[in-house]
Design a protein around this motif. Sequence first.
Motif, PDB file in Angstrom:
ATOM      1  N   GLU A   1       0.833  -1.210   0.000  1.00 35.88           N
ATOM      2  CA  GLU A   1       0.000   0.000   0.000  1.00 35.88           C
ATOM      3  C   GLU A   1       0.865   1.256   0.000  1.00 35.88           C
ATOM      4  N   ALA A   2       1.976   1.221   0.755  1.00 37.35           N
ATOM      5  CA  ALA A   2       2.877   2.372   0.786  1.00 37.35           C
ATOM      6  C   ALA A   2       3.542   2.576  -0.569  1.00 37.35           C
TER       7      ALA A   2
ATOM      8  N   ARG B   1      -0.987   5.686   2.805  1.00 35.03           N
ATOM      9  CA  ARG B   1      -0.422   5.802   4.152  1.00 35.03           C
ATOM     10  C   ARG B   1      -1.104   4.763   5.032  1.00 35.03           C
TER      11      ARG B   1
ATOM     12  N   ALA C   1       4.826   1.376   7.780  1.00 39.76           N
ATOM     13  CA  ALA C   1       5.324   1.479   6.413  1.00 39.76           C
ATOM     14  C   ALA C   1       5.115   2.906   5.923  1.00 39.76           C
ATOM     15  N   VAL C   2       6.213   3.573   5.561  1.00 37.47           N
ATOM     16  CA  VAL C   2       6.170   4.986   5.182  1.00 37.47           C
ATOM     17  C   VAL C   2       6.663   5.133   3.742  1.00 37.47           C
ATOM     18  N   PRO C   3       5.842   5.675   2.847  1.00 33.65           N
ATOM     19  CA  PRO C   3       6.313   5.868   1.465  1.00 33.65           C
ATOM     20  C   PRO C   3       7.358   6.974   1.376  1.00 33.65           C
TER      21      PRO C   3
ATOM     22  N   VAL D   1      10.270   2.571   0.276  1.00 36.51           N
ATOM     23  CA  VAL D   1       9.391   2.516   1.449  1.00 36.51           C
ATOM     24  C   VAL D   1      10.246   2.276   2.685  1.00 36.51           C
TER      25      VAL D   1
ATOM     26  N   SER E   1       5.857  10.316   8.650  1.00 36.86           N
ATOM     27  CA  SER E   1       5.344  10.460   7.289  1.00 36.86           C
ATOM     28  C   SER E   1       5.941  11.688   6.611  1.00 36.86           C
TER      29      SER E   1
END
Length: 531
Positions: free
Chosen positions: A252-253, A258, A272-274, A284, A306
């Motif tokens: 998803e990231a 988010r 998990a942070v893009p 990620v 984030s």
Amino acid sequence: MEGTEEGLSTDARVLLEAVAAMSSDLDLDKVLRRIVESACELTGARYGALGVIGDHDDLAAFITHGVDDDERARIGDPPHGRGILGLLIRHPGPLRLPHLQEHAASYGFPANHPPMTSFLGVPVLIRGVAFGNLYLTEKAGRAEFTEQDQALVEALASAAGVVVQNARAYALSERQRVWLEATARLEQALRPGSTTKEALDLVAVAARVVSRSPLVAVLSDATGTPSIVSTEGREADSAPLVVAKAQDAVLEAFAGGRPDPVALDDELLAVAVPVRAELFGAAVLVVVLDPRQERGMLRADLDMLSSFGEQAGLALDRARALADRAELAIVSDRDRIARDLHDLVIQRLFATGLQLQGVRGQVVSPVVADRIDSTVADLDTTIRDIRSTIFALQRPGATSLRAQVAALALEYEGVLGFAPVVRTAGPVDTAVSADICEHLVAACREALSNAARHASARSIAVSVSTDSEEVVLTVTDDGIGITPGGRESGLRNLRQRADGLGGSLSVLPADPRGTRLLLRVPLSGSSVQQA
């Protein structure tokens, strides 16, 4: 209440001292501990605790007083907010009980827990929202807490809400400052031209230091499948397992979302942070956080994490843009130099050769005529070398045939004691296929190796030339030549390679001494068989 010389009751004075003690520090952990200590001192409670309410109406942190480290270790994990503790979370309001165990919501105590009977619980509110609850038990010298105790603790809790709010605001500003400093240091540390691994290592280090995480992993999907590129932290060995558990959040990231934190063992969370980077490529961050250490500030930390991911993406893109600009400047300089060499130097050399050829027809002396012919031949050789240089400038990179042969000559400089001369003619980098190029480089290596072992040469020249039909590799040395009847293991390998390419190998004596090896390979219709 007993009066004092200042006109204040003892309880009022103790309350003021407790509020003053709480307000004397802005460190959130110290403030929370002083609140519990002050409440116990104010009421004479033997045990006290402050439970910080988490995002899911549970206890995200539990600060105690009256229980030493050994007792706490024997009790085990801190409470999660069930029983009486959970009752105050669901219904924030003062609760005073003479016998804790007799209440219908009592959940009981774990093994090795000290006995507790009397109980007083009061919520700590911040702007009308429950931040946590004060829990007091075992009033000294009394069977139960009094209404006066409850009134004092409520007043203390009201003041504590303001103190906690100030401490949280200060802690939040400090964390924001630390994150901003980490982002600034990251931008300074990212050098233009850094490899993907080096850049993502720096991102991982910055995220781990600021988040105080036991594990930070950076994933890239450059190969089409998300894979771990860099890890940081004392739990780095567990990165594959953590990433596997957070796989859906990672995907998803990568899609730009988010995702919510993923629960792990031991009450830890994987976030998990893009890292959005248009030029550098998507990445990620997977950061492991302990919500018990956040003291109710987990959501704020997630927001800052984030934001860090977005700023890291901008920093990566900036470094890549600077590297691209520098490379573009080099390419522009190469084009300018190549253009000047072609338009100025080659044209002048060519004109000089034509003038010399014109003069030669007027020369009577054979010696002078031979000298002019030799000079014209040298000019032709120089023009070919410059053209090769122009082509190399226009097609930089170690993957070209021209560059590979030049690199091979430099490699054998240490073996031979001198650098072989390399010349090319024709479009060797565009007309020769990758398969033929691979075999030509191998053949050149074999020829140089043979010359180094057997020729005792003082100079070697390597030439690669091509036209519309074939490519020719020529290796010429001034050594002792091939001894009749000698071993031909090296030459046998070269002949097999030539046959596999559909070409031919010739070994001729050089003038005035030495050996000339010619490998001819057709550009089309060759059957590449030799490995």
